[in-house]
Design an enzyme around this catalytic site. Structure first.
Site, PDB file in Angstrom:
ATOM      1  CG  HIS A 103     -11.855  10.161   3.832  1.00 46.79           C
ATOM      2  ND1 HIS A 103     -12.794   9.274   3.281  1.00 46.79           N
ATOM      3  CD2 HIS A 103     -12.397  11.250   4.131  1.00 46.79           C
ATOM      4  CE1 HIS A 103     -13.878  10.040   3.387  1.00 46.79           C
ATOM      5  NE2 HIS A 103     -13.938  11.088   3.961  1.00 46.79           N
ATOM      6  CG  ASP A 121      -8.914   5.577   5.853  1.00 51.01           C
ATOM      7  OD1 ASP A 121      -9.281   6.825   5.470  1.00 51.01           O
ATOM      8  OD2 ASP A 121      -9.481   4.610   5.624  1.00 51.01           O
ATOM      9  CG  HIS A 122      -7.030   6.401   1.871  1.00 52.07           C
ATOM     10  ND1 HIS A 122      -7.087   5.469   1.038  1.00 52.07           N
ATOM     11  CD2 HIS A 122      -8.135   6.395   2.666  1.00 52.07           C
ATOM     12  CE1 HIS A 122      -7.817   4.484   0.967  1.00 52.07           C
ATOM     13  NE2 HIS A 122      -8.628   4.953   2.212  1.00 52.07           N
ATOM     14  CG  HIS A 170     -10.084   9.273  -0.545  1.00 45.00           C
ATOM     15  ND1 HIS A 170      -9.654   8.068  -0.742  1.00 45.00           N
ATOM     16  CD2 HIS A 170     -10.760   9.071   0.847  1.00 45.00           C
ATOM     17  CE1 HIS A 170     -10.064   7.311   0.313  1.00 45.00           C
ATOM     18  NE2 HIS A 170     -10.667   7.821   1.002  1.00 45.00           N
ATOM     19  CG  ASP A 197     -12.041   4.119   0.686  1.00 45.05           C
ATOM     20  OD1 ASP A 197     -10.743   3.719   0.103  1.00 45.05           O
ATOM     21  OD2 ASP A 197     -11.981   4.667   1.926  1.00 45.05           O
ATOM     22  CG  HIS A 229      -9.858   0.333   2.355  1.00 42.67           C
ATOM     23  ND1 HIS A 229     -11.171   0.500   2.763  1.00 42.67           N
ATOM     24  CD2 HIS A 229      -9.093   1.608   2.504  1.00 42.67           C
ATOM     25  CE1 HIS A 229     -11.420   1.823   3.431  1.00 42.67           C
ATOM     26  NE2 HIS A 229     -10.190   2.464   3.204  1.00 42.67           N
TER      27      HIS A 229
END
Length: 306
Positions: free
Chosen positions: A63, A65-66, A61, A210, A269
């Site tokens: 976001h 942090d990815h 996705h 997530d 994670h």
């Protein structure tokens, strides 16, 4: 054999001892990444993963942090001499996200191929090695569009001498027909099924982050050799946070592993507030004993069954 390195096991914010989400996969000398959070390049250098032969990046996705680590990684790959195509797969919005990232990158010596929101199992048919990899996706329940990935590494059938002799295949073609589908030789067509035995079990790797707990996940990860799953919260008492933020607890991840009949669970994670994930390992192992707590640069290998 499939070699893996968990490059980053953190969620949300990078920590001194945790980079953000990324998994490195080495398959027959070709490299695959799942997610590319901050710190991905640092861990890759520390583990000597190499940048040039990355041919596939799967993004769960959009976001930060990815995906934020992609900006620097794409440039480094070009500076390392990469000229072959790079395929990036992601959820709805990945095409626009890559357009934005490319504004910050002046030049790349290789082509980007973007696959947005694939619905069915697919392969990279034009790739000499990764065409043997079957990739499946699952829509997850997060605060933005998010995909889970299941990778099935097929195994070439074993050469069958008796079958080759029975089909009168010239010995000069035996080795070649293990690497190609058909050969026209001496005015006759010979095919690989004339020298190869039956199918052999491959290796299945599933990656889920997530998301909230979903009953669609167990079938998706069914019989995985390794199930990499988010465990944002270790304490069962944090279930209200997990529901609110659309993440999972260790217990929920372990329940999915049990329901999906996987061989091994790797938790990753972790929330920045989860200073010592090992302290909560029992919350997973009481449900699914074969559970590992992820750490940055943890290396694993998956072997084909005999």
């Amino acid at each position: 054999m499939i070699d893996l390195v968990l490059l980053g096991c953190g969620g949300n914010v990078p920590m001194p001892n945790r980079n953000l989400s990324s998994l490195f996969i080495n398959y027959r000398g070709k490299k695959i990444l799942i997610d590319c959070g901050e710190g991905t390049q640092v861990s890759m250098r520390m583990k000597n993963c190499g940048f040039k032969d990355i041919d596939l990046i799967l993004i769960t996705h959009l976001h930060g942090d990815h995906i934020i680590g992609l900006i620097g990684l794409l440039s480094t790959m070009g500076n390392s001499g990469k000229v072959n195509d790079l395929t990036i797969v992601g959820p709805r919005g990945i095409i626009e996200a890559m357009k934005a990232i490319k504004v910050l990158i002046e030049y790349l010596p290789y082509n980007l191929k973007i696959i947005e929101d694939p619905k069915d199992t697919f392969s990279l048919e034009d790739h000499p090695i990764l065409k043997e990899l079957e990739i499946s996706t699952l829509e997850l329940d997060h605060s933005t569009e998010c995909l889970g990935y299941s990778l099935y590494f097929k195994r070439t059938p074993k050469f069958n001498v008796q079958k080759a002799k029975k089909n009168n295949v010239p010995q000069v073609l035996w080795n070649k027909l293990q690497k190609t589908d058909s050969i026209f030789y001496d005015r006759k067509m010979y095919t690989s099924d004339m020298v190869l035995g039956g199918d052999r079990k491959g290796i299945k790797l599933s990656f889920i982050t997530d998301t909230r707990f979903l009953l669609t996940i167990p079938d998706f990860i069914r019989d995985s050799d390794l199930f990499v799953c988010e465990g944002m919260y270790g304490d069962d008492m944090d279930i209200s946070k997990a529901v609110k933020n659309k993440h999972m607890t260790f217990n929920e991840a372990a329940s999915l592993a049990s329901l999906g009949n996987v061989k091994q669970l790797l938790l990753t994670h972790f929330s920045p507030s989860l200073e010592n994930p090992h302290a909560y390992l029992n919350n997973a192992t009481r449900v699914f004993p074969n559970t590992i707590i992820g750490e940055d640069r943890l290396s694993l290998s998956l072997n084909y069954e005999d």
